[in-house]
Design an enzyme around this catalytic site. Structure first.
Site, PDB file in Angstrom:
ATOM      1  N   CYS A  47      -4.632  -1.086  -1.852  1.00  9.53           N
ATOM      2  CA  CYS A  47      -4.662   0.307  -2.299  1.00  9.53           C
ATOM      3  C   CYS A  47      -5.759   0.447  -3.344  1.00  9.53           C
ATOM      4  O   CYS A  47      -5.680  -0.159  -4.424  1.00  9.53           O
ATOM      5  CB  CYS A  47      -3.307   0.704  -2.885  1.00  9.53           C
ATOM      6  N   HIS A  98      -7.009   3.311   3.859  1.00  6.71           N
ATOM      7  CA  HIS A  98      -6.726   4.212   4.977  1.00  6.71           C
ATOM      8  C   HIS A  98      -7.981   4.522   5.798  1.00  6.71           C
ATOM      9  O   HIS A  98      -7.893   4.780   6.997  1.00  6.71           O
ATOM     10  CB  HIS A  98      -6.145   5.538   4.469  1.00  6.71           C
ATOM     11  N   CYS A 102     -10.893   3.188   0.187  1.00 10.73           N
ATOM     12  CA  CYS A 102      -9.458   3.419   0.403  1.00 10.73           C
ATOM     13  C   CYS A 102      -9.111   2.727   1.711  1.00 10.73           C
ATOM     14  O   CYS A 102      -9.822   2.885   2.711  1.00 10.73           O
ATOM     15  CB  CYS A 102      -9.147   4.908   0.481  1.00 10.73           C
ATOM     16  N   TYR A 126      -0.587   8.178  -3.099  1.00 11.02           N
ATOM     17  CA  TYR A 126      -0.752   7.637  -4.450  1.00 11.02           C
ATOM     18  C   TYR A 126      -1.947   8.276  -5.161  1.00 11.02           C
ATOM     19  O   TYR A 126      -2.021   8.298  -6.385  1.00 11.02           O
ATOM     20  CB  TYR A 126      -0.987   6.125  -4.377  1.00 11.02           C
ATOM     21  N   GLY A 127      -2.905   8.757  -4.377  1.00 14.42           N
ATOM     22  CA  GLY A 127      -4.175   9.205  -4.947  1.00 14.42           C
ATOM     23  C   GLY A 127      -4.102  10.414  -5.852  1.00 14.42           C
ATOM     24  O   GLY A 127      -5.064  10.697  -6.576  1.00 14.42           O
ATOM     25  N   THR A 186      -6.459   3.030  -5.099  1.00 13.64           N
ATOM     26  CA  THR A 186      -5.986   3.787  -6.255  1.00 13.64           C
ATOM     27  C   THR A 186      -5.324   2.882  -7.273  1.00 13.64           C
ATOM     28  O   THR A 186      -5.616   2.936  -8.474  1.00 13.64           O
ATOM     29  CB  THR A 186      -5.011   4.887  -5.808  1.00 13.64           C
ATOM     30  N   ASP A 236       0.863  -1.175   0.000  1.00 18.18           N
ATOM     31  CA  ASP A 236       0.000   0.000   0.000  1.00 18.18           C
ATOM     32  C   ASP A 236       0.902   1.229   0.000  1.00 18.18           C
ATOM     33  O   ASP A 236       2.125   1.118   0.102  1.00 18.18           O
ATOM     34  CB  ASP A 236      -0.920  -0.005   1.227  1.00 18.18           C
TER      35      ASP A 236
END
Length: 276
Positions: A73, A189, A187, A42-43, A75, A10
């Site tokens: 991840c 996160h 996501c 990364y987004g 993204t 990630d």
């Protein structure tokens, strides 16, 4: 039986939500985790940059002889998973798109489904398209919440954090106004802010984590293919491209146990062959 490790990568701390679930449902499996904090977020990156980063992450994990890779991840999963699979045709990849969308489509009572993710994930349209394909009557509201990634990476999570509470309220105000019955945290996160999100959205909104749903899909695959280990307890390795002390501190808060991270400097080739 297959005692080779599972690989996970990630852009930072978020993938620990998938690792935590795997520790719970597959306690005998060994994992190699890489959080690419130095290249986060990364987004906001281009597709070419994402593919370069994901390729470098994959090559690093393959060095440990992993039997499957969970791309924790949203993204990467929504933008370059197909291209990554073409580059590494012998690697079983598990992105966070399909399993999570299947669960959300089945769970929604009314078809009103909200998706929160990074800018790049929402821009790809992948989650909305998949949800509508699975459930044609779905009314999908997609909201980029890029600032929540930075909130987590700065250590604002775990409940009773005024910075996290304020960030959630600011980002999710349009989502709450939409009045979904299901909210897909697209996501990895975002489950780190699950308490704040649940309090803000209200008890009538069901939250689904892409990390948890994908970890379950990986477990089902390994069991069906006879690739689960016969070990009783896994031995994990944790890598970050950022600061190891900071990563260890935040990871322990979420995983519920201490870890000893190792440093790995990610050096991907950029879209023109140089480094990013």
């Amino acid at each position: 039986m297959d005692r080779r490790p599972i690989g996970i990568f990630d852009s930072g701390l978020g993938g620990l939500t998938a690792a935590r679930t795997l520790e719970q449902i597959l306690p005998g499996e060994t994992m190699v985790y890489f959080g690419d904090s130095i290249n986060a977020p990364y987004g906001t990156r281009s597709r070419a940059e994402l593919l370069s980063l994901a390729t470098a992450n994959t090559e690093f994990l393959l060095g440990f002889g992993v039997k499957a890779i969970l791309i924790a991840c949203g993204t990467v999963s929504s933008n370059v998973l197909d291209a990554l699979a073409q580059r590494f045709p012998d690697v079983p990849f598990f992105g966070v798109l399909d399993a999570a969308c299947r669960s959300a489509a089945a769970a929604s009572r009314t078809g009103r489904i909200a998706v929160t993710a990074t800018e790049a994930t929402i821009r790809s349209g992948a989650f909305g398209a998949r949800l509508r394909a699975l459930r044609p009557d779905a009314d999908v509201f997609s909201k980029p919440c890029q600032s929540l990634v930075e909130t987590v990476e700065q250590g604002h999570f775990g409940g009773d954090d005024p910075v996290a509470t304020a960030a959630v309220a600011q980002e999710l105000a349009p989502v709450r106004a939409y009045r979904p019955d299901t909210l897909l945290l697209a996501c990895t996160h975002f489950p780190l802010l699950e308490r704040e999100i649940a309090d803000y959205m209200g008890a009538e909104v069901q939250l689904l984590s892409v990390a948890e749903e994908t970890a379950k899909a990986l477990r089902d695959y390994l069991c069906a293919e006879g690739r689960c280990t016969d070990a009783q307890q896994g031995a994990h390795r944790w890598f970050t491209s950022g600061g190891t002390e900071e990563f260890a501190r935040y990871a322990a808060l979420f995983l519920g146990h201490e870890i000893v991270p190792e440093y790995h400097r990610n050096r991907p080739n950029g879209p023109e062959g140089g480094t990013i």
